[in-house]
Write a protein that holds these residues in place. Structure first.
Motif, PDB file in Angstrom:
ATOM      1  N   ASN A 128       0.705  -1.179  -0.068  1.00 31.20           N
ATOM      2  CA  ASN A 128       0.065   0.002   0.118  1.00 31.20           C
ATOM      3  C   ASN A 128       0.818   0.987  -0.146  1.00 31.20           C
ATOM      4  N   SER A 129       0.340   2.169  -0.696  1.00 33.18           N
ATOM      5  CA  SER A 129       1.259   3.561  -0.923  1.00 33.18           C
ATOM      6  C   SER A 129       0.295   4.595  -0.957  1.00 33.18           C
ATOM      7  N   SER A 130       0.538   5.667  -0.557  1.00 35.89           N
ATOM      8  CA  SER A 130      -0.362   6.965  -0.747  1.00 35.89           C
ATOM      9  C   SER A 130       0.409   8.270  -0.285  1.00 35.89           C
ATOM     10  N   ILE A 131       0.152   9.337  -0.954  1.00 34.84           N
ATOM     11  CA  ILE A 131       0.571  10.836  -0.802  1.00 34.84           C
ATOM     12  C   ILE A 131      -0.623  11.546  -0.370  1.00 34.84           C
ATOM     13  N   TYR A 132      -0.274  12.472   0.493  1.00 34.59           N
ATOM     14  CA  TYR A 132      -1.439  13.355   1.104  1.00 34.59           C
ATOM     15  C   TYR A 132      -0.998  14.710   1.301  1.00 34.59           C
ATOM     16  N   TRP A 133      -2.079  15.547   1.413  1.00 36.19           N
ATOM     17  CA  TRP A 133      -1.998  17.198   1.477  1.00 36.19           C
ATOM     18  C   TRP A 133      -2.926  17.359   2.612  1.00 36.19           C
ATOM     19  N   ILE A 134      -2.930  18.223   3.479  1.00 35.22           N
ATOM     20  CA  ILE A 134      -3.660  18.691   4.814  1.00 35.22           C
ATOM     21  C   ILE A 134      -3.319  20.083   4.727  1.00 35.22           C
ATOM     22  N   GLU A 159      -2.227  28.764  10.814  1.00 35.35           N
ATOM     23  CA  GLU A 159      -2.611  27.456   9.607  1.00 35.35           C
ATOM     24  C   GLU A 159      -1.329  26.625   9.750  1.00 35.35           C
ATOM     25  N   VAL A 160      -1.514  25.596   9.344  1.00 33.77           N
ATOM     26  CA  VAL A 160      -0.604  24.408   9.135  1.00 33.77           C
ATOM     27  C   VAL A 160      -0.569  23.763   7.831  1.00 33.77           C
ATOM     28  N   ARG A 161       0.550  23.560   7.347  1.00 31.35           N
ATOM     29  CA  ARG A 161       0.123  22.744   5.982  1.00 31.35           C
ATOM     30  C   ARG A 161       1.007  21.220   6.442  1.00 31.35           C
ATOM     31  N   ARG A 162       0.417  20.287   5.881  1.00 31.09           N
ATOM     32  CA  ARG A 162       1.058  18.879   6.110  1.00 31.09           C
ATOM     33  C   ARG A 162       0.869  18.003   4.753  1.00 31.09           C
ATOM     34  N   ALA A 163       2.111  17.524   4.497  1.00 27.37           N
ATOM     35  CA  ALA A 163       2.300  16.851   3.268  1.00 27.37           C
ATOM     36  C   ALA A 163       3.302  15.642   3.564  1.00 27.37           C
ATOM     37  N   GLY A 164       2.798  14.422   3.149  1.00 27.96           N
ATOM     38  CA  GLY A 164       3.667  13.327   3.504  1.00 27.96           C
ATOM     39  C   GLY A 164       3.160  12.232   2.399  1.00 27.96           C
ATOM     40  N   PHE A 165       3.870  11.282   2.731  1.00 31.65           N
ATOM     41  CA  PHE A 165       4.006  10.000   2.076  1.00 31.65           C
ATOM     42  C   PHE A 165       3.914   8.803   2.954  1.00 31.65           C
ATOM     43  N   GLU A 166       3.229   7.527   2.479  1.00 34.72           N
ATOM     44  CA  GLU A 166       3.155   6.364   3.333  1.00 34.72           C
ATOM     45  C   GLU A 166       3.566   5.433   2.361  1.00 34.72           C
ATOM     46  N   LEU A 167       4.152   4.399   2.746  1.00 35.22           N
ATOM     47  CA  LEU A 167       4.306   3.117   2.247  1.00 35.22           C
ATOM     48  C   LEU A 167       4.286   1.911   3.278  1.00 35.22           C
ATOM     49  N   SER A 168       3.610   0.734   2.813  1.00 34.36           N
ATOM     50  CA  SER A 168       3.647  -0.340   3.876  1.00 34.36           C
ATOM     51  C   SER A 168       3.404  -1.617   2.857  1.00 34.36           C
ATOM     52  N   GLY A 169       4.050  -2.679   3.329  1.00 35.64           N
ATOM     53  CA  GLY A 169       4.028  -3.829   3.046  1.00 35.64           C
ATOM     54  C   GLY A 169       3.651  -4.884   3.901  1.00 35.64           C
ATOM     55  N   VAL A 170       2.918  -6.051   3.541  1.00 34.75           N
ATOM     56  CA  VAL A 170       2.634  -7.176   4.263  1.00 34.75           C
ATOM     57  C   VAL A 170       2.869  -8.387   3.552  1.00 34.75           C
ATOM     58  N   LEU A 171       3.688  -9.134   4.424  1.00 36.71           N
ATOM     59  CA  LEU A 171       4.238 -10.678   3.510  1.00 36.71           C
ATOM     60  C   LEU A 171       3.857 -11.510   4.621  1.00 36.71           C
ATOM     61  N   LYS A 191       2.221  27.724   8.632  1.00 36.13           N
ATOM     62  CA  LYS A 191       1.945  28.866   7.420  1.00 36.13           C
ATOM     63  C   LYS A 191       1.149  30.003   7.963  1.00 36.13           C
ATOM     64  N   ASN A 192       1.679  31.244   8.032  1.00 32.44           N
ATOM     65  CA  ASN A 192       1.035  32.511   8.669  1.00 32.44           C
ATOM     66  C   ASN A 192       0.716  32.185  10.006  1.00 32.44           C
ATOM     67  N   TYR A 193       1.696  32.064  10.848  1.00 34.43           N
ATOM     68  CA  TYR A 193       1.705  31.877  12.196  1.00 34.43           C
ATOM     69  C   TYR A 193       2.599  33.034  13.019  1.00 34.43           C
ATOM     70  N   PHE A 194       1.774  33.834  13.648  1.00 30.99           N
ATOM     71  CA  PHE A 194       2.520  35.090  14.405  1.00 30.99           C
ATOM     72  C   PHE A 194       2.052  34.753  15.661  1.00 30.99           C
ATOM     73  N   LEU A 195       3.156  35.032  16.600  1.00 29.36           N
ATOM     74  CA  LEU A 195       3.119  34.975  17.961  1.00 29.36           C
ATOM     75  C   LEU A 195       3.663  36.268  18.791  1.00 29.36           C
ATOM     76  N   GLY A 196       2.853  37.102  18.968  1.00 26.13           N
ATOM     77  CA  GLY A 196       3.282  38.497  19.513  1.00 26.13           C
ATOM     78  C   GLY A 196       4.065  39.168  18.449  1.00 26.13           C
ATOM     79  N   ASN A 197       5.374  39.383  18.479  1.00 27.26           N
ATOM     80  CA  ASN A 197       6.350  40.054  17.551  1.00 27.26           C
ATOM     81  C   ASN A 197       7.269  38.764  16.920  1.00 27.26           C
ATOM     82  N   GLY A 202       6.715  29.018   8.551  1.00 32.56           N
ATOM     83  CA  GLY A 202       7.529  28.339   7.914  1.00 32.56           C
ATOM     84  C   GLY A 202       8.444  27.180   8.785  1.00 32.56           C
ATOM     85  N   ASN A 203       8.391  27.566  10.168  1.00 32.10           N
ATOM     86  CA  ASN A 203       8.944  26.534  11.082  1.00 32.10           C
ATOM     87  C   ASN A 203       8.119  25.277  11.236  1.00 32.10           C
ATOM     88  N   LEU A 204       9.056  24.096  11.075  1.00 30.37           N
ATOM     89  CA  LEU A 204       8.183  22.812  11.347  1.00 30.37           C
ATOM     90  C   LEU A 204       7.411  22.501  12.549  1.00 30.37           C
TER      91      LEU A 204
END
Length: 228
Positions: A128-134, A159-171, A191-197, A202-204
């Motif tokens: 299974n694999s997927s990419i996502y954006w939130i 605001e927060v942006r989340r992007a990612g990729f998931e890969l899984s396998g079952v044997l 994204k667009n996060y101001f705390l006081g001054n 852009g911070n993770l």
């Protein structure tokens, strides 16, 4: 203690769901309405009565489509929105250092897109694999005040942006043993996060690992001992 209060939360939900398969195509749709009501009765009267109540409601939905490229290979696309209210603990920690609810805390809201695929080979190997954006607004994050060290209060990030990729396998190695591999890549940032001054745009997002690898090994032991 400066807190002596009763807290209650009530939730009413109503949803509608629809699914359809047309040949190799699968469609699904969901609508859900949620109503939350928070109530607080303050019994600590020395700093004034801080009774309060808050109500939130929201309509969310999702829409998805899947397509069987081959008999054992399916690709899918999902779109959806979500709504998450603060917990009672998050609401009750009031940064005004009084009883009652935090008057500024709001629910989180998000919109997400996911594209992925699933492959099943001989019922023994699955990938299974997927990419996502939130896009998430009003992320609830914790912080402390110098006046009350060790106590956590909560506020909303813009605001927060989340992007990612998931890969899984079952044997399936044998009838009683299987292994699972999972890899996740996550890039979550403000994204667009101001705390006081301070401009934190852009911070993770903290505590979220950028790479995550997990390996599972599952075994099933059969009991050969029979009792009377």
């Amino acid at each position: 203690p400066d807190l002596y209060q009763n807290e209650n939360v009530y939730n009413f939900s109503l949803f509608q769901q629809w699914q359809m398969a047309i040949g190799r195509i699968e469609l699904h749709q969901l609508l859900r309405y949620d109503l939350y009501k928070f109530e607080l009765s303050d019994h600590y009267l020395f700093n004034g009565i801080q009774n309060g109540d808050k109500s939130f409601d929201n309509l969310n939905g999702s829409l998805g489509i899947g397509f069987d490229i081959l008999k054992n290979w399916n690709i899918f696309l999902n779109l959806g929105t979500s709504f998450e209210v603060p917990t009672l603990n998050e609401f009750s920690n009031n940064p005004n250092i009084t009883g009652g609810f935090n008057p500024t805390l709001q629910p989180e809201k998000s919109f997400q897109i996911e594209l992925g695929n699933k492959i099943l080979l001989d019922k023994k190997f699955e990938v299974n694999s997927s990419i996502y954006w939130i896009h998430l607004s009003d992320l609830i994050s914790g912080y402390e005040l110098p006046e009350t060290p060790g106590r956590t209060y909560f506020r909303n990030a813009s605001e927060v942006r989340r992007a990612g990729f998931e890969l899984s396998g079952v044997l399936q190695i044998s009838d009683f043993l299987k292994t699972k591999f999972q890899y996740e890549y996550a890039h979550f940032f403000f994204k667009n996060y101001f705390l006081g001054n301070n401009n934190l745009s852009g911070n993770l997002q903290p505590i979220i690992p950028k790479h995550k690898i997990v390996l599972f090994l599952d075994g099933r032991v059969k009991d050969y001992v029979n009792g009377n």
